[in-house]
Design an enzyme around this catalytic site. Structure first.
Site, mmCIF file in Angstrom:
data_model
loop_
_atom_site.group_PDB
_atom_site.id
_atom_site.type_symbol
_atom_site.label_atom_id
_atom_site.label_comp_id
_atom_site.label_asym_id
_atom_site.label_seq_id
_atom_site.Cartn_x
_atom_site.Cartn_y
_atom_site.Cartn_z
ATOM 1 N N ASP A 1 0.856 -1.186 0.000
ATOM 2 C CA ASP A 1 0.000 0.000 0.000
ATOM 3 C C ASP A 1 0.893 1.238 0.000
ATOM 4 O O ASP A 1 1.777 1.372 0.859
ATOM 5 C CB ASP A 1 -0.872 0.029 1.258
ATOM 6 C CG ASP A 1 -2.054 -0.912 1.171
ATOM 7 O OD1 ASP A 1 -2.195 -1.605 0.151
ATOM 8 O OD2 ASP A 1 -2.835 -0.967 2.143
ATOM 9 N N SER B 1 8.424 3.260 4.762
ATOM 10 C CA SER B 1 9.633 3.369 3.956
ATOM 11 C C SER B 1 9.289 3.187 2.487
ATOM 12 O O SER B 1 8.221 3.598 2.051
ATOM 13 C CB SER B 1 10.693 2.369 4.402
ATOM 14 O OG SER B 1 11.947 2.728 3.873
#
Length: 298
Positions: free
Chosen positions: A90, A263
């Site tokens: 996502d 990240s």
């Protein structure tokens, strides 16, 4: 002005110490304080707990446990066509396209090449010359698990130490070569569409990067390059994770790794074997299971 300040702080702040302390704090079992912080985080970022396997926040004893909450893959529509590859996380597409020989993309005055991203490992670089790529930024509020775009057998794993700059798109735009300079985990898979690299890029406040086959890779941060090799699969009908002859086999849409904070994940694909979904554009919000590409079976 704010953007410039954010960039300057990346150089001035002791990011490694901040990351270390954030990791300790996120692992603290603070009882009602931890639950309050989790609840506040949920409200600020409007997190949908119904997408979690365990939506009860009382069951998360630390902020890290909540951050690594298991995502219920059944809440998503997975493209099950065997010739398609799916979005692995996502997030937001920060870059996507074709690789020109070894040149991946350019942003402002910064050019990214396979040589730098793959730390000069020529045997891996050659797989992806004139191939294709996608870079997905995972914001802090999103699911932090990374999934497999297609079924693959792990062949090599490299841990490359490096900096811990933020990987927010604004930072990448203003600090040269962030994705090449930051620490990263390079996972090379052999798939029915040729070789695929799935790269987990470290970042500021990322306390840990883990994989499903060997657990925590970092920390500790020793500053040393680590390189693992894995055997081929001898199973002609690869559909599930297996340890046959010590091979690491992960099926399409299987959990692959996890960050303990937001990240970036980078995927590289071999030349002429994968055609990226033309509907995907820069800054698109993408979800696990959406169609990433169509592949030609080798």
């Amino acid at each position: 002005m704010l953007e410039k300040i954010q960039v300057i702080l990346q150089y001035l702040l002791p990011i490694r110490w901040i990351t270390y302390l954030a990791g300790l704090g996120a692992s603290w079992k603070g009882g009602w304080i931890t639950r309050y912080i989790i609840l506040l985080f949920i409200r600020i970022y409007k997190i949908n707990l119904q997408e979690c396997i365990d939506p009860n926040i009382n069951n998360y004893k630390t902020f890290n446990e909540f951050f690594m909450r298991k995502f219920n893959i059944n809440t998503r529509s997975i493209d099950k066509n065997p010739s398609t590859l799916i979005i692995p996380a996502d997030g937001i597409i920060s870059q996507i396209g074709k690789i020109n020989n070894t040149h991946i993309f350019q942003i402002k005055n910064s050019s990214y090449y396979l040589d730098q991203l793959l730390a000069g490992h020529d045997n891996i670089i050659n797989y992806f010359r004139n191939g294709s790529f996608v870079i997905i930024y995972i914001p802090p509020q999103n699911c932090h698990w990374v999934y497999m775009p297609c079924t693959g057998t792990l062949r090599e794993l490299l841990y490359i130490p490096g900096d811990l700059f933020s990987v927010h798109p604004k930072i990448i735009k203003n600090i040269p070569d962030v994705l090449s300079r930051n620490e990263k985990l390079i996972c090379l898979f052999d798939t029915q569409f040729g070789y695929m690299a799935q790269i987990l890029v470290g970042s500021a406040i990322v306390g840990s990067i883990e994989t499903v086959w060997c657990g925590t890779i970092t920390p500790p941060r020793t500053g040393l390059v680590k390189h693992w090799h894995y055997p081929k699969s001898y199973n002609n009908n690869i559909t599930t994770k297996s340890t046959e002859r010590n091979a690491v086999i992960l099926s399409k849409a299987a959990e692959m790794g996890v960050f303990k904070f937001g990240s970036t994940v980078i995927n590289l694909f071999s030349n002429d074997t994968v055609l990226l979904n033309e509907k995907l554009q820069l800054n698109n919000i993408v979800k696990i299971g959406m169609t990433l590409a169509h592949g030609k079976i080798n």
